[in-house]
Write a protein that holds these residues in place. Structure first.
Motif, PDB file in Angstrom:
ATOM      1  N   ARG A 258       6.885  -0.475  10.436  1.00  0.00           N
ATOM      2  CA  ARG A 258       5.746  -0.053   9.611  1.00  0.00           C
ATOM      3  C   ARG A 258       6.155   0.026   8.152  1.00  0.00           C
ATOM      4  O   ARG A 258       7.328   0.066   7.822  1.00  0.00           O
ATOM      5  N   VAL A 259       5.146   0.079   7.306  1.00  0.00           N
ATOM      6  CA  VAL A 259       5.324   0.308   5.878  1.00  0.00           C
ATOM      7  C   VAL A 259       4.393   1.451   5.503  1.00  0.00           C
ATOM      8  O   VAL A 259       3.195   1.392   5.770  1.00  0.00           O
ATOM      9  N   ASP A 260       4.958   2.489   4.931  1.00  0.00           N
ATOM     10  CA  ASP A 260       4.177   3.618   4.427  1.00  0.00           C
ATOM     11  C   ASP A 260       4.165   3.527   2.903  1.00  0.00           C
ATOM     12  O   ASP A 260       5.204   3.305   2.290  1.00  0.00           O
ATOM     13  N   ILE A 261       2.990   3.690   2.307  1.00  0.00           N
ATOM     14  CA  ILE A 261       2.869   3.621   0.853  1.00  0.00           C
ATOM     15  C   ILE A 261       2.287   4.917   0.327  1.00  0.00           C
ATOM     16  O   ILE A 261       1.276   5.394   0.829  1.00  0.00           O
ATOM     17  N   ARG A 262       2.943   5.473  -0.683  1.00  0.00           N
ATOM     18  CA  ARG A 262       2.395   6.620  -1.409  1.00  0.00           C
ATOM     19  C   ARG A 262       2.184   6.165  -2.850  1.00  0.00           C
ATOM     20  O   ARG A 262       3.130   5.776  -3.524  1.00  0.00           O
TER      21      ARG A 262
END
Length: 126
Positions: free
Chosen positions: A109-113
């Motif tokens: 997965r890729v989490d973006i903030r």
């Protein structure tokens, strides 16, 4: 005969190939910069183990048009890919695919903030 001719794509050679964390991080930052429309130096990328796969966490600003441009041309936001939320969601898939393709690593997965906004100063719209 050249070495490249002696070794075809199905031959496996002994040894190890490893991609350093620093190289993966640089790749992830470049992919995120392209997807979010900002410079790679503005992005922080961190890795975690996710059940044997790599989980990527990105903290980055996102580019936005100047507010005066949006006021004058409200539909300009649509040409950028939609709202900040829509663009961040779309960027996740782009980043995951690009990093996986170029590195050969499997990302879970890729989490973006989104940490801020970089106003993109465009030319004058006629």
């Amino acid at each position: 005969m050249k070495v490249a001719e002696a070794v075809d794509s199905t031959t496996s050679l002994a040894g190890h190939n490893r991609i350093s964390t620093q190289a993966l991080t640089s790749l992830a930052k470049a992919a995120a910069a392209e997807a979010l429309g900002v410079t790679a130096s503005a992005i922080r990328a961190d890795w975690a183990d996710d059940g044997g796969l790599l989980a990527l966490s990105i903290v980055a600003p996102i580019s936005i048009p100047a507010l005066i441009d949006v006021q004058r041309h409200p539909h300009a936001v649509d040409s950028l890919g939609g709202s900040i939320w829509d663009r961040a969601v779309a960027a996740k898939a782009v980043i995951l695919n690009r990093v996986s393709l170029l590195s050969g690593s499997q990302l879970s997965r890729v989490d973006i903030r989104i940490s801020g906004a970089e106003v993109r100063e465009g030319g004058r719209v006629q």
